[in-house]
Design an enzyme around this catalytic site. Sequence first.
Site, PDB file in Angstrom:
ATOM      1  N   LYS A 149       7.512   8.552   2.167  1.00 56.23           N
ATOM      2  CA  LYS A 149       6.978   7.244   2.079  1.00 56.23           C
ATOM      3  C   LYS A 149       5.223   7.578   2.082  1.00 56.23           C
ATOM      4  CE  LYS A 149       6.155   2.957   4.343  1.00 56.23           C
ATOM      5  NZ  LYS A 149       6.620   1.837   5.677  1.00 56.23           N
ATOM      6  N   PHE A 155       0.921  -0.987  -0.182  1.00 59.99           N
ATOM      7  CA  PHE A 155       0.173  -0.025  -0.067  1.00 59.99           C
ATOM      8  C   PHE A 155       0.945   1.310   0.096  1.00 59.99           C
ATOM      9  CE2 PHE A 155      -2.432  -3.000   2.374  1.00 59.99           C
ATOM     10  CZ  PHE A 155      -3.417  -3.491   1.492  1.00 59.99           C
ATOM     11  N   ASP A 191      11.536  -7.551  11.080  1.00 57.23           N
ATOM     12  CA  ASP A 191      11.730  -7.857   9.572  1.00 57.23           C
ATOM     13  C   ASP A 191      12.921  -7.485   9.090  1.00 57.23           C
ATOM     14  OD1 ASP A 191      10.843  -8.612   7.065  1.00 57.23           O
ATOM     15  OD2 ASP A 191       9.883  -6.819   6.560  1.00 57.23           O
TER      16      ASP A 191
END
Length: 325
Positions: free
Chosen positions: A55, A37, A153
């Site tokens: 971003k 997204f 992550d």
Amino acid sequence: MSIQNNVIGPFSAQGVSDPYGALRNFQIMKKLGHGHFSVVFSAKNRFDNVCVALKKVELSQMADAKAIEDCKREISLLQQLNHPNVIKYISHFVEDNDLYIVLELASAGDLAQMIKHFIKHNKRMTEKTIWKFFCQICSGLEHMHSKRIMHRDIKPANIFVSAEGIVRLGDLGLGRFFGSQTKSAHSMVGTPYYMSPERIQEHDLGYDFRSDIWSLGCILYEMAALRSPFYGENLNLLLLRKKIEALDYVPLPANIFSLELCHLVAKCLVLDPQQRPYIGEVNHIAQVMYARCVEQANINNNTPTPTPSSRNDSASGSVTPVNNR
């Protein structure tokens, strides 16, 4: 009711006087990457000419409230961190139902791009370069863990490099804050090749900060071998899980890399998370090894007639491939 009126609350702009608080204040330069997204651009602020990473998150495309809550959490985590090896949060604002997060720009790209560059040119990173990058990654992660924030992550694409060679951990979209009473997390999120066995397994037993340590071991291995330790052709999640749970990876060649590097990979890639070191120990080893490499390079540089094999202060050397089993 618009998304902004309905859920944006904490996303409100930083104020009309904030030079980083409106899209019109930026000149968009180029696209750097994208997610499900989101799209990330490099941009220049029109007030101070500072280049940043912008971003853009398309809130209107998010079908559930959880995805929007993840965005709020990412901003909240970024605001708590202040370290030279963590991407710096600058500001955020909302325009036309899109969220914009203004971040420090690491203009030299990311570690994934760097690894691809070495593969393309049939080169490998010298051990000095590996430790130089790895000790900065560890410093950034130690700061995060000290704030009780787990990254969740850690992978080459989320490790950014500035033009000056400074390494910065970024993309906290999957980050998790551990409150004083929180012992473990349970969401199966992350990138499979870098996920610890306790996170990728079928049974939900929970995981904690030492899951990030497993990911660090994967990163250290990949900088040396130029591929993930558990990489394989046509692996689905089930086969990858079996490969990880069997610790099925080829050890690094000890005739090329130091025993300390090989041993640290093995210390991080331990199935039992309780047997893995904490980030402070990993960072200490990395700092000591980088200092040792710098000292050795200085000795080699001061040798009156150095041979080609004695000079090991460049960023690359010939590749010795680590083959798949």
